[in-house]
Scaffold this active site. Structure first.
Site, PDB file in Angstrom:
ATOM      1  N   GLU A 185      10.632  15.142  15.476  1.00 16.60           N
ATOM      2  CA  GLU A 185      10.850  15.130  14.033  1.00 16.60           C
ATOM      3  C   GLU A 185       9.914  16.152  13.375  1.00 16.60           C
ATOM      4  O   GLU A 185       8.701  16.105  13.584  1.00 16.60           O
ATOM      5  CB  GLU A 185      10.544  13.732  13.500  1.00 16.60           C
ATOM      6  CG  GLU A 185      10.840  13.574  12.031  1.00 16.60           C
ATOM      7  CD  GLU A 185      10.490  12.183  11.510  1.00 16.60           C
ATOM      8  OE1 GLU A 185       9.435  11.652  11.879  1.00 16.60           O
ATOM      9  OE2 GLU A 185      11.276  11.652  10.721  1.00 16.60           O
ATOM     10  N   THR A 202       6.890   6.976  13.783  1.00 14.43           N
ATOM     11  CA  THR A 202       7.011   6.145  14.980  1.00 14.43           C
ATOM     12  C   THR A 202       5.636   5.939  15.614  1.00 14.43           C
ATOM     13  O   THR A 202       5.334   4.855  16.121  1.00 14.43           O
ATOM     14  CB  THR A 202       7.999   6.806  15.960  1.00 14.43           C
ATOM     15  OG1 THR A 202       9.285   6.838  15.323  1.00 14.43           O
ATOM     16  CG2 THR A 202       8.115   6.045  17.268  1.00 14.43           C
ATOM     17  N   LYS A 256       0.848  -1.194   0.000  1.00  9.08           N
ATOM     18  CA  LYS A 256       0.000   0.000   0.000  1.00  9.08           C
ATOM     19  C   LYS A 256       0.880   1.238   0.000  1.00  9.08           C
ATOM     20  O   LYS A 256       1.629   1.484   0.942  1.00  9.08           O
ATOM     21  CB  LYS A 256      -0.891   0.046   1.242  1.00  9.08           C
ATOM     22  CG  LYS A 256      -1.902   1.201   1.157  1.00  9.08           C
ATOM     23  CD  LYS A 256      -2.570   1.518   2.466  1.00  9.08           C
ATOM     24  CE  LYS A 256      -1.939   2.649   3.213  1.00  9.08           C
ATOM     25  NZ  LYS A 256      -1.954   3.956   2.560  1.00  9.08           N
ATOM     26  N   CYS A 304      13.610  10.690   6.372  1.00 11.06           N
ATOM     27  CA  CYS A 304      13.617  10.131   7.728  1.00 11.06           C
ATOM     28  C   CYS A 304      14.963  10.335   8.406  1.00 11.06           C
ATOM     29  O   CYS A 304      15.033  10.559   9.608  1.00 11.06           O
ATOM     30  CB  CYS A 304      13.297   8.647   7.659  1.00 11.06           C
ATOM     31  SG  CYS A 304      14.316   7.761   6.490  1.00 11.06           S
ATOM     32  N   GLU A 306      10.538   0.643  10.024  1.00 20.58           N
ATOM     33  CA  GLU A 306      11.505   1.700   9.687  1.00 20.58           C
ATOM     34  C   GLU A 306      10.804   3.010  10.015  1.00 20.58           C
ATOM     35  O   GLU A 306       9.889   3.411   9.305  1.00 20.58           O
ATOM     36  CB  GLU A 306      11.849   1.654   8.192  1.00 20.58           C
ATOM     37  CG  GLU A 306      12.412   0.327   7.706  1.00 20.58           C
ATOM     38  CD  GLU A 306      13.825   0.087   8.182  1.00 20.58           C
ATOM     39  OE1 GLU A 306      14.481   1.044   8.645  1.00 20.58           O
ATOM     40  OE2 GLU A 306      14.271  -1.057   8.126  1.00 20.58           O
TER      41      GLU A 306
HETATM   42  P1  NAP Z   1       2.728   7.726   8.373  1.00 21.75           P
HETATM   43  O1  NAP Z   1       1.667   8.692   8.621  1.00 21.75           O
HETATM   44  O2  NAP Z   1       3.174   6.861   9.489  1.00 21.75           O
HETATM   45  O3  NAP Z   1       2.229   6.832   7.146  1.00 21.75           O
HETATM   46  C1  NAP Z   1       3.030   5.874   6.553  1.00 21.75           C
HETATM   47  C2  NAP Z   1       2.144   4.874   5.831  1.00 21.75           C
HETATM   48  O4  NAP Z   1       1.335   4.211   6.793  1.00 21.75           O
HETATM   49  C3  NAP Z   1       1.180   5.496   4.832  1.00 21.75           C
HETATM   50  O5  NAP Z   1       1.000   4.596   3.777  1.00 21.75           O
HETATM   51  C4  NAP Z   1      -0.097   5.625   5.649  1.00 21.75           C
HETATM   52  O6  NAP Z   1      -1.247   5.641   4.871  1.00 21.75           O
HETATM   53  C5  NAP Z   1      -0.037   4.357   6.451  1.00 21.75           C
HETATM   54  N1  NAP Z   1      -0.793   4.403   7.712  1.00 21.75           N
HETATM   55  C6  NAP Z   1      -1.082   5.480   8.473  1.00 21.75           C
HETATM   56  N2  NAP Z   1      -1.760   5.097   9.562  1.00 21.75           N
HETATM   57  C7  NAP Z   1      -1.887   3.749   9.485  1.00 21.75           C
HETATM   58  C8  NAP Z   1      -2.478   2.761  10.314  1.00 21.75           C
HETATM   59  N3  NAP Z   1      -3.063   3.075  11.458  1.00 21.75           N
HETATM   60  N4  NAP Z   1      -2.420   1.471   9.933  1.00 21.75           N
HETATM   61  C9  NAP Z   1      -1.795   1.125   8.786  1.00 21.75           C
HETATM   62  N5  NAP Z   1      -1.235   2.010   7.954  1.00 21.75           N
HETATM   63  C10 NAP Z   1      -1.259   3.310   8.307  1.00 21.75           C
HETATM   64  O7  NAP Z   1       4.054   8.397   7.829  1.00 21.75           O
HETATM   65  P2  NAP Z   1       4.213   9.412   6.628  1.00 21.75           P
HETATM   66  O8  NAP Z   1       3.749  10.745   7.098  1.00 21.75           O
HETATM   67  O9  NAP Z   1       3.639   8.858   5.395  1.00 21.75           O
HETATM   68  O10 NAP Z   1       5.788   9.405   6.442  1.00 21.75           O
HETATM   69  C11 NAP Z   1       6.638  10.148   7.209  1.00 21.75           C
HETATM   70  C12 NAP Z   1       7.281   9.310   8.288  1.00 21.75           C
HETATM   71  O11 NAP Z   1       7.960   8.200   7.703  1.00 21.75           O
HETATM   72  C13 NAP Z   1       8.349  10.085   9.008  1.00 21.75           C
HETATM   73  O12 NAP Z   1       8.237   9.854  10.388  1.00 21.75           O
HETATM   74  C14 NAP Z   1       9.642   9.499   8.480  1.00 21.75           C
HETATM   75  O13 NAP Z   1      10.739   9.624   9.334  1.00 21.75           O
HETATM   76  C15 NAP Z   1       9.259   8.083   8.256  1.00 21.75           C
HETATM   77  N6  NAP Z   1      10.156   7.423   7.307  1.00 21.75           N
HETATM   78  C16 NAP Z   1      11.043   6.493   7.771  1.00 21.75           C
HETATM   79  C17 NAP Z   1      11.947   5.888   6.892  1.00 21.75           C
HETATM   80  C18 NAP Z   1      12.939   4.860   7.386  1.00 21.75           C
HETATM   81  O14 NAP Z   1      13.505   4.164   6.567  1.00 21.75           O
HETATM   82  N7  NAP Z   1      13.153   4.743   8.666  1.00 21.75           N
HETATM   83  C19 NAP Z   1      11.926   6.229   5.538  1.00 21.75           C
HETATM   84  C20 NAP Z   1      11.011   7.173   5.101  1.00 21.75           C
HETATM   85  C21 NAP Z   1      10.125   7.769   5.993  1.00 21.75           C
HETATM   86  P3  NAP Z   1      -1.894   7.028   4.409  1.00 21.75           P
HETATM   87  O15 NAP Z   1      -0.836   7.744   3.670  1.00 21.75           O
HETATM   88  O16 NAP Z   1      -3.023   6.592   3.570  1.00 21.75           O
HETATM   89  O17 NAP Z   1      -2.286   7.738   5.661  1.00 21.75           O
END
Ligand code: NAP
Length: 815
Positions: free
Chosen positions: A397, A246, A192, A300, A266
Site C-alpha cells: 500500500e 495493517t 483518539k 484505504c 479496518e
Molecule cells: P496508522 O499509523 O496505523 O494510525 C492509525 C491510528 O492509530 C492513529 O490514530 C495513530 O495515532 C494510531 N496508532 C499508531 N500506532 C499505534 C499504536 N501502537 N497503538 C495504538 N494506536 C496507534 O495509520 P494512518 O497512517 O493514520 O492511516 C493510514 C492507514 O489507515 C492506511 O493503511 C489505510 O489503508 C488505513 N485505513 C483503513 C480504512 C478502512 O476502513 N479499512 C480506512 C481509512 C484508513 P497517531 O496518528 O498519533 O500516530
C-alpha cells in the site's frame, strides 16, 4: 483575462472558499485545545501541547494536548459512568440524540468542511460534498437503529466502554463510522483521532455538546500512538475499534489477545481496478480518477492497482495519460481543484520513496507536466506501468496519488491478479457485460466490490475487509454486531494471567507424543481370539488415514478404565487436513460454490444418519463421560436437532439488499470465510462438535475439526456418518490428539482463514496472539464454558455470523 480569452482557453478561474469562519473558531479557542471529556474541555495540569499544521500552507493552525495515562483514565472513567445511564436510556431517546447530532452537523456543515480541508489538505469539493454529508448520513441512519434495537436486536446488549482509534485520511468520516453505531447500540466511547488531524474531532465534540448529549457518552482524547496504547490496554475498556494500517492492527491484535476485549480492525488495502475490453473506456477513465486521485489517493480502498485487459491496454493508458494532464493540483480551499495536499511532509516522503522504488523495480514513470503549487505538501498524480505482478510497488500500500498498472488476457487471469494480494478491502470491475461483471465480483476476495463505479459509500452498507485488510464491518446492519454482545454473555474475564504470557516462557502447545499404548499393559491376551487393532484413524480428504507419527492415545472412561484409543495427530496431520480442506474449498465447483439447497440436503442426510445410530452414539457418550444414558441420549437428540437447524440455514442466510443512496442495487452477500479450524471443548463431546461443525459447513466453509481431547470417540464414530451422507471429500476433516498442540499448527498455518477455539483462557490468548500474523479471524471462549444444550448459547445467529463475512456488491443502474 477577457471573456473571449476565457472561452478560448476554457481555463478555470480561482474559486476560493473562505477560511474566515474556521479561523474565527480557532481564534475563539486561542488556538489551543484541551481534551474533550464529559462534554467540556479539560486542560490537564502540566499539559504537554503539540501543534497541528495546514499541509497546504505549512502554517500552524492550533495546539492540542498530548494525553497521558491520567487523562486516558479520566476519559475512560467518564465513559464508564455515562454507560450506566446511556445503556438504560430508551432506544427512542438515544435515537433522538443521534438525530439531534445529525441536524447539528448539517447546521455546521460548511465550517466542518472548511476546517477538515485546512487540517487534512483535502479539496473542499470533497469535504463539502462527500465527507460531511456522509457524516450526517451516518448519524441519521444509526438514529434509526438506536430506536429499532429494542425490537430487532433484543437478543443483544451493548458491549460497554469502547476505545476507538482512527486514521487521518477521513478524520470526520472515520469518526462517524465509529461513534454513530457505538452510541446507537448503547455504548459510550473514548476516541483518539490521528496526530496529523485532530481539530475537526474537537469541533465535532462541540457539535455533540450543542445537541445536548449526556456528558461522558462521547469523549475525545488527543495524543500520539502512546495515548492509543493506553486506550488499547486499559482494563476498563471493553472493546477496541481501530482503523489504520495493517502493521498497527497487528500490534493491537497482540495487545488485546486473551483479554476478552472485542476487537474490530479496518486496515489497509491495495485494491484492484479491473477494466475489461468491453468496458465503457471513457467512463472507466473517470472511474480511475476517482479511484486513485480522490483524497490524494490517501484512501484505504483506493483503486491503486489498475488491471487492464491486454487488447485495450495501450488505448486505455494513452487516454489516461491525456486525462492526467488535465488534473488540477492546488489549494484545497479552491473549489475547482482536483487534488489537494498530502497530509504531512513525512507522508509525502513515504510516497516519493515508493515511487523511487517503483522506478528501481523497472517501472515506467509518468507524471504529467502540470502546474504545481510552489509551496506546501503537494504530489503530482503518478502512474507507473510495466511492473512485475510481484513488484513491491504492486503489492504494498503506497497511500498516495500513485497508480500502478498491469495487464491481463482472460477474465480468469484478471481475477487471479486481482486476488494476488494479502489484502482484500475493495475492488472495482468495469465491463458492459453484466454476466461477466457479476461473475468477477463474486470471485474477488474483498469486502466491497463496485461494478462500473468506485469508492461508493453509504451508512446502510457495511464496509470492511477480507484477509489482512482486517475484520468486522462498519455500516449496515452487519456493522452493529461489532458493538453488541449476546444478551446472555457478560464481558469475558479470562482467568489466565496475561503477564504470564509476556514472560515468554510458556510451553503452551508443546507436545511429546505418547508411545503406542498397550491397553493389555504387556500381559498376554487371555481370551485366545486374535485382537485386531481398531484404533480410529484421522479423517482427512474423506479417507481414514493413519496418524503420520503412528502414535496413539488412550481414551479413559470415568473410572479410569480404557474405553478406546485414537490417533495422536501431529503437525503433518494438520497440514494434510488443511490441504484437503483447501482443495475442497477451491475445487470446481468448490463447496462454497454449491447451492445452499445442495448443502442443506447433505446436512439433512447427516442428521438422518446420526439419528439412525443414536443409541450407539449415546452408549459411546455414556462410556466416555460416565453420564447417564438418558443424558447421553438427550445430547444425541440435540445434535440431530442442530443438524436440522443448520440444514435449514444452509439456504436462508445468503444476504440481503441494502437500502443505500445509490441509484441501483447494493447487495450484501454473506460469503463463507474459507477454511476454518475448529477446536472443540470437552463438554458435550458430540453436541459441541456438531454445533460448531454444522454452521461452518452449512455456510460453505470447509473445516478441520479437533474434537474433544478427552472424549474424542463420538467424533471418530462420526466418520461413518459422514461417509454415508454424501459429504464431499475434504469438507470435514477430523484430527484427534492434543488439542492445544494441534491448534497451534492451525493458527500458524497461512492457508487457514479462521480459527474457533473452545478451550482454556491461556489457549485463547495464544490463538488470538498468533492470529495476527496473517490476520485470521478468531472466535475463542476464554476458558468460559457455555450451555451447549441451550438454544441461545449452543446455536443461533452468532454461529452464522462467525461462519460468514459480508461482501457488498454495488451495481449502479440507469443512464
Ligand atoms: P496508522 O499509523 O496505523 O494510525 C492509525 C491510528 O492509530 C492513529 O490514530 C495513530 O495515532 C494510531 N496508532 C499508531 N500506532 C499505534 C499504536 N501502537 N497503538 C495504538 N494506536 C496507534 O495509520 P494512518 O497512517 O493514520 O492511516 C493510514 C492507514 O489507515 C492506511 O493503511 C489505510 O489503508 C488505513 N485505513 C483503513 C480504512 C478502512 O476502513 N479499512 C480506512 C481509512 C484508513 P497517531 O496518528 O498519533 O500516530
Amino acid at each position: 483575462m477577457d471573456i473571449l480569452q476565457i472561452f478560448r482557453t476554457m481555463e478555470y478561474g480561482p474559486a476560493p472558499e473562505s477560511a474566515a469562519a474556521a479561523n474565527a473558531w480557532l481564534d475563539e479557542h486561542g488556538r489551543e485545545f484541551g481534551l474533550f471529556i464529559n462534554n467540556e474541555y479539560i486542560t490537564p495540569r502540566d499539559a504537554q501541547y503539540y501543534p497541528s499544521y495546514d499541509p497546504a500552507t505549512g502554517e500552524k493552525l492550533a495546539d492540542t494536548v498530548q494525553a497521558g495515562q491520567q487523562d486516558v483514565d479520566a476519559a475512560v472513567a467518564a465513559a464508564r459512568q455515562a454507560f450506566k445511564i446511556w445503556r438504560e436510556t430508551p432506544g427512542l431517546i438515544r435515537a433522538r440524540y443521534l438525530y439531534a447530532i445529525a441536524r447539528n452537523i448539517q447546521k455546521h456543515h460548511r465550517l466542518l468542511a472548511v476546517l477538515e480541508s485546512m487540517d487534512n489538505g483535502k479539496p473542499i469539493r470533497e469535504s463539502r460534498d462527500i465527507d460531511v454529508p456522509l457524516l450526517a448520513r451516518h448519524f441519521y441512519y444509526h438514529a434509526g437503529w438506536a430506536q429499532l434495537m429494542e425490537t430487532e436486536l433484543h437478543d443483544y446488549q451493548p458491549v460497554g466502554v469502547v476505545g476507538q482509534i482512527i486514521p487521518w485520511n477521513f478524520p470526520l468520516l472515520m469518526l462517524a463510522w465509529k461513534i454513530a453505531p457505538a452510541i446507537a447500540m448503547g455504548n459510550t466511547v473514548v476516541l483518539k483521532p490521528a496526530s496529523y488531524t485532530r481539530l475537526t474531532a474537537l469541533l465535532f465534540a462541540e457539535v455533540v455538546a450543542e445537541a445536548g448529549l449526556p456528558p461522558g457518552v462521547i469523549n475525545i482524547v488527543t495524543g500520539s500512538s502512546k495515548a492509543g496504547t493506553m486506550i488499547v490496554t486499559h482494563p476498563d475498556v471493553d472493546k477496541i475499534a481501530f482503523t489504520g494500517s495493517t502493521e498497527v492492527g497487528r500490534i493491537l491484535r497482540r495487545q488485546t489477545a486473551g483479554s476478552g476485549k472485542k476487537l474490530s480492525l479496518e486496515l489497509g488495502g491495495k485494491s484492484p481496478f479491473i477494466v475489461f475490453e468491453d468496458a465503457d473506456l471513457d467512463s472507466a477513465i473517470e472511474g480511475v480518477v476517482d479511484a486513485i486521485w480522490f483524497n490524494q489517493g490517501q484512501v484505504c480502498c483506493a483503486g491503486s492497482r489498475l488491471l487492464v485487459q491486454e487488447n485495450v491496454a495501450n488505448r486505455f493508458i494513452h487516454k489516461l495519460k491525456e486525462r492526467m494532464k488535465h488534473l488540477r493540483v492546488g489549494d484545497p480551499l479552491d473549489k475547482a481543484i482536483d487534488i489537494g495536499a498530502i497530509v504531512d511532509q513525512t507522508q509525502w516522503n513515504t510516497v516519493d520513496g515508493w515511487v523511487k522504488i517503483g522506478v528501481r523495480e523497472g517501472g515506467e514513470l509518468f507524471q504529467p507536466d502540470i502546474k504545481m503549487p510552489e509551496k506546501g505538501c503537494f504530489y503530482p498524480p503518478t502512474l507507473i506501468t510495466g511492473l512485475d505482478p510481484a513488484a513491491q510497488t504492486v503489492q504494498e500500500e503506497i497511500f498516495g496519488p500513485v497508480l500502478v498498472s498491469l495487464t491481463f488476457r482472460t477474465p480468469s487471469e484478471g481475477i487471479a491478479l486481482a486476488n494476488n494480494t494479502r489484502y482484500g478491502l475493495a475492488a472495482s470491475v468495469w465491463s458492459e457485460n453484466i454476466n461477466l461483471a457479476l461473475d468477477v465480483a463474486s470471485k474477488i476476495k474483498a469486502g466491497s466490490v463496485w461494478v462500473n463505479s468506485t469508492n461508493l459509500f453509504d451508512a446502510a452498507s457495511g464496509f470492511g475487509g477480507y484477509r489482512e485488510s482486517g475484520f468486522g464491518r462498519e455500516g449496515g446492519k452487519e456493522g452493529l454486531f461489532e458493538y453488541l454482545r449476546p444478551a446472555w454473555q457478560e464481558r469475558p474475564r479470562p482467568d489466565f494471567d496475561l503477564s504470564e504470557a509476556t514472560k515468554g516462557s510458556s510451553n503452551w502447545g508443546t507436545h511429546t507424543p505418547s508411545r503406542p499404548s498397550m491397553p493389555t499393559n504387556g500381559k498376554a491376551n487371555s481370551n485366545l481370539s486374535p485382537q485386531v487393532d481398531r484404533t480410529p484413524k484421522m479423517y482427512i480428504a474423506g479417507k481414514q488415514l493413519r496418524p503420520d507419527g503412528h502414535y496413539t492415545r488412550v481414551v479413559m472412561g470415568p473410572k479410569g478404565e480404557i474405553v478406546g484409543q485414537v490417533g495422536d495427530g501431529n503437525r503433518k496431520d494438520v497440514r494434510d487436513a488443511v490441504e484437503a480442506a483447501h482443495a475442497a474449498h477451491t475445487a470446481k465447483p468448490g463447496w462454497a460454490m454449491r447451492h445452499g439447497y445442495n448443502r442443506a440436503q447433505i446436512l439433512y442426510f447427516i442428521a438422518e444418519n446420526l439419528n439412525a445410530r443414536s443409541n450407539e452414539f449415546a452408549r459411546r457418550i455414556r462410556a466416555m463421560t460416565g453420564r447417564s444414558l438418558k443424558s447421553a441420549q438427550a445430547e444425541v437428540e440435540k445434535a440431530v436437532e442442530r443438524l436440522f437447524t443448520y440444514a435449514a440455514w444452509a439456504d436462508k442466510f445468503g444476504g440481503r439488499l441494502q437500502e443505500t443512496t445509490l441509484h441501483g442495487v447494493t447487495v450484501a452477500v454473506n460469503e463463507p470465510i474459507g477454511v476454518i479450524g475448529i477446536a472443540c471443548p470437552d463438554e458435550y463431546p458430540l453436541l459441541a462438535f456438531v454445533s460448531l461443525m454444522a454452521p461452518a459447513i452449512a455456510r460453505g466453509n470447509t473445516v478441520i475439526v479437533l474434537p474433544s481431547e478427552k472424549y474424542p470417540l463420538s467424533a471418530t464414530d462420526f466418520y461413518q456418518v459422514l461417509d454415508t451422507s454424501d459429504v464431499p471429500p475434504g469438507v470435514v476433516n477430523i484430527v484427534t490428539g492434543d488439542r492445544d498442540h494441534l491448534v497451534k499448527t492451525l493458527i500458524q498455518h497461512e492457508d487457514v482463514d479462521a480459527v474457533w477455539y473452545f478451550g482454556t483462557g491461556e489457549g485463547s490468548y495464544h490463538v488470538e496472539y498468533e492470529s495476527a500474523a496473517n490476520m485470521k479471524r478468531t472466535w475463542v471462549s476464554y476458558g468460559i464454558k457455555r450451555d451447549w444444550l441451550g438454544p441461545e448459547q449452543g446455536a443461533g445467529h452468532q454461529f452464522l455470523h462467525e461462519a460468514t463475512q459480508v461482501k457488498n456488491i454495488w451495481v449502479p443502474t440507469g443512464e
